[in-house]
Design a protein around this motif. Sequence first.
Motif, PDB file in Angstrom:
ATOM      1  N   TYR A  73       0.847  -1.185   0.000  1.00  0.00           N
ATOM      2  CA  TYR A  73       0.000   0.000   0.000  1.00  0.00           C
ATOM      3  C   TYR A  73       0.888   1.243   0.000  1.00  0.00           C
ATOM      4  O   TYR A  73       1.940   1.271   0.643  1.00  0.00           O
ATOM      5  N   PHE A  74       0.453   2.264  -0.708  1.00  0.00           N
ATOM      6  CA  PHE A  74       1.170   3.532  -0.793  1.00  0.00           C
ATOM      7  C   PHE A  74       0.830   4.387   0.427  1.00  0.00           C
ATOM      8  O   PHE A  74      -0.326   4.490   0.830  1.00  0.00           O
ATOM      9  N   ASN A  75       1.837   4.993   1.028  1.00  0.00           N
ATOM     10  CA  ASN A  75       1.660   5.898   2.156  1.00  0.00           C
ATOM     11  C   ASN A  75       2.142   7.280   1.730  1.00  0.00           C
ATOM     12  O   ASN A  75       3.353   7.510   1.613  1.00  0.00           O
ATOM     13  N   ALA A  76       1.230   8.196   1.491  1.00  0.00           N
ATOM     14  CA  ALA A  76       1.582   9.537   1.011  1.00  0.00           C
ATOM     15  C   ALA A  76       2.031  10.473   2.129  1.00  0.00           C
ATOM     16  O   ALA A  76       2.526  11.565   1.854  1.00  0.00           O
ATOM     17  N   ALA A  77       1.883  10.061   3.376  1.00  0.00           N
ATOM     18  CA  ALA A  77       2.171  10.956   4.502  1.00  0.00           C
ATOM     19  C   ALA A  77       3.584  11.550   4.476  1.00  0.00           C
ATOM     20  O   ALA A  77       3.734  12.763   4.695  1.00  0.00           O
ATOM     21  N   PRO A  78       4.642  10.773   4.211  1.00  0.00           N
ATOM     22  CA  PRO A  78       5.983  11.384   4.203  1.00  0.00           C
ATOM     23  C   PRO A  78       6.135  12.472   3.141  1.00  0.00           C
ATOM     24  O   PRO A  78       6.765  13.506   3.394  1.00  0.00           O
ATOM     25  N   ILE A  79       5.537  12.278   1.983  1.00  0.00           N
ATOM     26  CA  ILE A  79       5.608  13.288   0.922  1.00  0.00           C
ATOM     27  C   ILE A  79       4.827  14.530   1.346  1.00  0.00           C
ATOM     28  O   ILE A  79       5.274  15.662   1.141  1.00  0.00           O
ATOM     29  N   GLN A  80       3.676  14.320   1.947  1.00  0.00           N
ATOM     30  CA  GLN A  80       2.867  15.447   2.423  1.00  0.00           C
ATOM     31  C   GLN A  80       3.605  16.233   3.504  1.00  0.00           C
ATOM     32  O   GLN A  80       3.563  17.466   3.522  1.00  0.00           O
ATOM     33  N   MET A  81       4.303  15.529   4.380  1.00  0.00           N
ATOM     34  CA  MET A  81       5.049  16.200   5.443  1.00  0.00           C
ATOM     35  C   MET A  81       6.174  17.065   4.871  1.00  0.00           C
ATOM     36  O   MET A  81       6.433  18.174   5.359  1.00  0.00           O
ATOM     37  N   ILE A  82       6.830  16.587   3.827  1.00  0.00           N
ATOM     38  CA  ILE A  82       7.876  17.370   3.169  1.00  0.00           C
ATOM     39  C   ILE A  82       7.249  18.594   2.506  1.00  0.00           C
ATOM     40  O   ILE A  82       7.750  19.714   2.628  1.00  0.00           O
ATOM     41  N   HIS A  83       6.155  18.390   1.829  1.00  0.00           N
ATOM     42  CA  HIS A  83       5.431  19.491   1.191  1.00  0.00           C
ATOM     43  C   HIS A  83       5.053  20.546   2.229  1.00  0.00           C
ATOM     44  O   HIS A  83       5.273  21.745   2.029  1.00  0.00           O
ATOM     45  N   ASP A  84       4.497  20.109   3.330  1.00  0.00           N
ATOM     46  CA  ASP A  84       4.054  21.035   4.374  1.00  0.00           C
ATOM     47  C   ASP A  84       5.211  21.836   4.976  1.00  0.00           C
ATOM     48  O   ASP A  84       5.028  22.981   5.369  1.00  0.00           O
ATOM     49  N   ARG A  85       6.394  21.234   5.023  1.00  0.00           N
ATOM     50  CA  ARG A  85       7.542  21.920   5.617  1.00  0.00           C
ATOM     51  C   ARG A  85       7.881  23.199   4.871  1.00  0.00           C
ATOM     52  O   ARG A  85       8.252  24.209   5.475  1.00  0.00           O
ATOM     53  N   TRP A  86       7.780  23.169   3.542  1.00  0.00           N
ATOM     54  CA  TRP A  86       8.211  24.312   2.748  1.00  0.00           C
ATOM     55  C   TRP A  86       7.067  25.102   2.118  1.00  0.00           C
ATOM     56  O   TRP A  86       7.315  26.029   1.349  1.00  0.00           O
ATOM     57  N   THR A  87       5.866  24.727   2.420  1.00  0.00           N
ATOM     58  CA  THR A  87       4.739  25.391   1.785  1.00  0.00           C
ATOM     59  C   THR A  87       3.814  25.980   2.838  1.00  0.00           C
ATOM     60  O   THR A  87       3.288  25.268   3.672  1.00  0.00           O
ATOM     61  N   SER A  88       3.629  27.271   2.773  1.00  0.00           N
ATOM     62  CA  SER A  88       2.663  27.908   3.666  1.00  0.00           C
ATOM     63  C   SER A  88       1.283  27.820   3.006  1.00  0.00           C
ATOM     64  O   SER A  88       1.162  27.508   1.823  1.00  0.00           O
ATOM     65  N   ASP A  89       0.256  28.103   3.763  1.00  0.00           N
ATOM     66  CA  ASP A  89      -1.092  28.082   3.199  1.00  0.00           C
ATOM     67  C   ASP A  89      -1.207  29.061   2.045  1.00  0.00           C
ATOM     68  O   ASP A  89      -1.832  28.779   1.028  1.00  0.00           O
ATOM     69  N   TYR A  90      -0.592  30.212   2.187  1.00  0.00           N
ATOM     70  CA  TYR A  90      -0.649  31.235   1.147  1.00  0.00           C
ATOM     71  C   TYR A  90       0.042  30.773  -0.131  1.00  0.00           C
ATOM     72  O   TYR A  90      -0.513  30.861  -1.218  1.00  0.00           O
ATOM     73  N   SER A  91       1.255  30.236   0.004  1.00  0.00           N
ATOM     74  CA  SER A  91       1.982  29.810  -1.195  1.00  0.00           C
ATOM     75  C   SER A  91       1.339  28.579  -1.821  1.00  0.00           C
ATOM     76  O   SER A  91       1.366  28.419  -3.043  1.00  0.00           O
ATOM     77  N   ALA A  92       0.732  27.710  -1.024  1.00  0.00           N
ATOM     78  CA  ALA A  92       0.033  26.552  -1.573  1.00  0.00           C
ATOM     79  C   ALA A  92      -1.124  26.995  -2.455  1.00  0.00           C
ATOM     80  O   ALA A  92      -1.379  26.422  -3.519  1.00  0.00           O
ATOM     81  N   TYR A  93      -1.832  28.027  -2.013  1.00  0.00           N
ATOM     82  CA  TYR A  93      -2.954  28.566  -2.791  1.00  0.00           C
ATOM     83  C   TYR A  93      -2.481  29.014  -4.169  1.00  0.00           C
ATOM     84  O   TYR A  93      -3.033  28.631  -5.192  1.00  0.00           O
ATOM     85  N   TRP A  94      -1.417  29.828  -4.206  1.00  0.00           N
ATOM     86  CA  TRP A  94      -0.926  30.348  -5.474  1.00  0.00           C
ATOM     87  C   TRP A  94      -0.225  29.276  -6.301  1.00  0.00           C
ATOM     88  O   TRP A  94      -0.339  29.273  -7.533  1.00  0.00           O
ATOM     89  N   ALA A  95       0.478  28.359  -5.661  1.00  0.00           N
ATOM     90  CA  ALA A  95       1.123  27.266  -6.405  1.00  0.00           C
ATOM     91  C   ALA A  95       0.068  26.422  -7.103  1.00  0.00           C
ATOM     92  O   ALA A  95       0.248  26.006  -8.253  1.00  0.00           O
ATOM     93  N   GLY A  96      -1.039  26.169  -6.419  1.00  0.00           N
ATOM     94  CA  GLY A  96      -2.132  25.405  -7.037  1.00  0.00           C
ATOM     95  C   GLY A  96      -2.691  26.104  -8.255  1.00  0.00           C
ATOM     96  O   GLY A  96      -2.937  25.487  -9.295  1.00  0.00           O
ATOM     97  N   HIS A  97      -2.891  27.409  -8.155  1.00  0.00           N
ATOM     98  CA  HIS A  97      -3.397  28.174  -9.302  1.00  0.00           C
ATOM     99  C   HIS A  97      -2.401  28.172 -10.456  1.00  0.00           C
ATOM    100  O   HIS A  97      -2.786  28.000 -11.617  1.00  0.00           O
TER     101      HIS A  97
END
Length: 121
Positions: A73-97
């Motif tokens: 089974y795939f566990n995405a949690a470690p990738i998400q934790m890395i993403h969260d370390r360098w991404t603020s809520d604000y930058s995640a919003y604009w990166a998604g756009h």
Amino acid sequence: MMNDRDMDAVFQALAHESRRRMLDIVKDEPGIGVGALAADFDVSRIAVMKHLSVLEEANLIVSEKHGRTRKLYFNAAPIQMIHDRWTSDYSAYWAGHMTRIKYLAEARHETAPDEKKQGKS
């Protein structure tokens, strides 16, 4: 919070093309057996097991023993934790756009008629 050693293990695991492909397959086919996964690769089963070991050490793959079969089974949690370390809520919003704009532009480019064939310059 993920420590540096755990993060290094994730990056090391993701650095190899075959391991990334294994993650794609396991993500798309939750519960796939090791034998079925190994059948998708032109390497020995031992080589596949070594790659799986690296993925498990990075906590990207979780395996469960069912009789003689190991289900993966795939566990995405470690990738998400890395993403969260360098991404603020604000930058995640604009990166998604920006990512959506990129995909739309690429799709439009792929479907646009070839101007040279139409005699335009």
